[in-house]
Design a protein around this motif. Structure first.
Motif, PDB file in Angstrom:
ATOM      1  N   SER A  93      -3.238  -2.550  -2.443  1.00  0.00           N
ATOM      2  CA  SER A  93      -4.571  -2.334  -1.896  1.00  0.00           C
ATOM      3  C   SER A  93      -4.570  -1.129  -0.965  1.00  0.00           C
ATOM      4  O   SER A  93      -3.531  -0.525  -0.714  1.00  0.00           O
ATOM      5  CB  SER A  93      -5.060  -3.583  -1.151  1.00  0.00           C
ATOM      6  OG  SER A  93      -6.450  -3.497  -0.876  1.00  0.00           O
ATOM      7  N   ASP A  94      -5.755  -0.795  -0.458  1.00  0.00           N
ATOM      8  CA  ASP A  94      -5.963   0.371   0.411  1.00  0.00           C
ATOM      9  C   ASP A  94      -5.465   1.647  -0.259  1.00  0.00           C
ATOM     10  O   ASP A  94      -4.816   2.491   0.371  1.00  0.00           O
ATOM     11  CB  ASP A  94      -5.264   0.177   1.766  1.00  0.00           C
ATOM     12  CG  ASP A  94      -6.016  -0.805   2.656  1.00  0.00           C
ATOM     13  OD1 ASP A  94      -7.069  -1.304   2.220  1.00  0.00           O
ATOM     14  OD2 ASP A  94      -5.550  -1.080   3.766  1.00  0.00           O
ATOM     15  N   LEU A  96      -9.705  -1.763  -1.758  1.00  0.00           N
ATOM     16  CA  LEU A  96      -9.555  -1.784  -0.301  1.00  0.00           C
ATOM     17  C   LEU A  96      -9.508  -3.210   0.230  1.00  0.00           C
ATOM     18  O   LEU A  96     -10.109  -4.125  -0.336  1.00  0.00           O
ATOM     19  CB  LEU A  96     -10.726  -1.054   0.362  1.00  0.00           C
ATOM     20  CG  LEU A  96     -11.029   0.380  -0.063  1.00  0.00           C
ATOM     21  CD1 LEU A  96     -12.291   0.867   0.630  1.00  0.00           C
ATOM     22  CD2 LEU A  96      -9.862   1.292   0.232  1.00  0.00           C
ATOM     23  N   ASP A 137      -8.450   3.522   4.137  1.00  0.00           N
ATOM     24  CA  ASP A 137      -8.789   2.303   4.868  1.00  0.00           C
ATOM     25  C   ASP A 137     -10.287   2.037   4.905  1.00  0.00           C
ATOM     26  O   ASP A 137     -10.739   1.101   5.568  1.00  0.00           O
ATOM     27  CB  ASP A 137      -8.235   2.362   6.293  1.00  0.00           C
ATOM     28  CG  ASP A 137      -8.754   3.558   7.075  1.00  0.00           C
ATOM     29  OD1 ASP A 137      -9.614   4.300   6.547  1.00  0.00           O
ATOM     30  OD2 ASP A 137      -8.293   3.767   8.211  1.00  0.00           O
ATOM     31  N   THR A 175       0.841  -1.194   0.000  1.00  0.00           N
ATOM     32  CA  THR A 175       0.000   0.000   0.000  1.00  0.00           C
ATOM     33  C   THR A 175       0.878   1.246   0.000  1.00  0.00           C
ATOM     34  O   THR A 175       2.113   1.160   0.020  1.00  0.00           O
ATOM     35  CB  THR A 175      -0.942  -0.007   1.221  1.00  0.00           C
ATOM     36  OG1 THR A 175      -1.896   1.052   1.093  1.00  0.00           O
ATOM     37  CG2 THR A 175      -0.164   0.167   2.523  1.00  0.00           C
ATOM     38  N   ARG A 190      -3.641   6.925   0.484  1.00  0.00           N
ATOM     39  CA  ARG A 190      -3.995   5.702   1.205  1.00  0.00           C
ATOM     40  C   ARG A 190      -5.397   5.843   1.780  1.00  0.00           C
ATOM     41  O   ARG A 190      -5.794   6.918   2.243  1.00  0.00           O
ATOM     42  CB  ARG A 190      -2.977   5.463   2.307  1.00  0.00           C
ATOM     43  CG  ARG A 190      -3.181   4.164   3.079  1.00  0.00           C
ATOM     44  CD  ARG A 190      -1.875   3.766   3.689  1.00  0.00           C
ATOM     45  NE  ARG A 190      -2.015   2.875   4.822  1.00  0.00           N
ATOM     46  CZ  ARG A 190      -0.981   2.355   5.472  1.00  0.00           C
ATOM     47  NH1 ARG A 190       0.255   2.672   5.113  1.00  0.00           N
ATOM     48  NH2 ARG A 190      -1.154   1.531   6.495  1.00  0.00           N
TER      49      ARG A 190
END
Length: 229
Positions: free
Chosen positions: A107-108, A67, A39, A13, A37
């Motif tokens: 991801s994220d 995510l 979450d 990430t 970023r």
């Protein structure tokens, strides 16, 4: 219904607290990519709202985000561009990014591409290439980290001994999590790969460095950011 626990133990990430921007120009149209970023879906969508205010005179604010450790949440939006020419190519650029050899695990991450129209129509194929290349180029220079689910183990030592022990453990290659302080002792927290042999080796190292005065106590697991290999 109880949420199923992720089976992933690591993914890649953006570095925490950082926003990365990159711009390309295609036939006089400006494509400004902003990576941040995220979450949660709320955090990811908030980036669009922020950039709509900042680039209020731009024609399009297209977006995509992925995510979760298993990349279970994936969304994209063309924001007025012809269907399938912006958001989906952006999402595919996120999903296909190989951050380690033969591994696409990003991801994220929330990506927004702000487009200022330059007066020349790009066509469907041109738009797909422009939005995909804009995100790919931004990822190529973005600060990335590995996010790993590690076992947190604690060692309690007197305050006077904590600094040296922490330095010795870092020098030995251990990843340190947050440190806490009591009235008489400092609690050092080590983030260790969740395998018995690794935990046992870390315990032996702590005993050796403290002449048997401190024992390593395993706790739960947490997601920890560590530098990419």
């Amino acid at each position: 219904m109880k949420q199923q626990e992720s089976r992933a133990s690591t993914y890649t990430t953006l570095a925490a607290g950082q926003e990365f921007r990159h711009e390309i120009e295609v036939k006089r149209s400006r494509f400004i990519t902003v990576l941040r970023r995220a979450d949660s879906e709320e955090t990811a969508r908030d980036l669009v709202s922020v950039l709509r205010r900042e680039f209020h005179d731009a024609r399009h604010h297209c977006s995509a985000f992925v995510l979760g450790p298993d990349r279970g949440i994936q969304r994209s939006n063309d924001d007025g561009e012809p269907s399938g020419t912006a958001g989906i190519p952006m999402l595919e650029a996120l999903l296909k990014r190989e951050t380690t050899p033969d591994a696409a695990d990003l991801s994220d991450v929330s990506a927004v591409v702000v487009r200022y129209f330059g007066g020349i129509l790009l066509g469907a194929g041109g738009l797909v290439r422009a939005y995909s290349e804009s995100v790919s180029a931004a990822l190529g220079g973005a600060p990335l980290v590995s996010r790993r689910r590690l076992r947190i183990c604690e060692a309690s030592v007197p305050h006077a001994a904590a600094g040296r022990l922490e330095n010795d453990l870092r020098s030995a290659g251990f990843t340190m999590a947050d440190t806490s302080y009591g009235s008489r002792e400092t609690v050092l927290r080590l983030a260790i790969p969740d395998i018995p042999a690794g935990i046992a080796a870390a315990g032996e190292r702590v005993l050796s460095l403290t002449a048997g005065k401190a024992a390593l106590v395993p706790g739960g697991t947490e997601w920890i950011d560590v530098p990419l290999p």
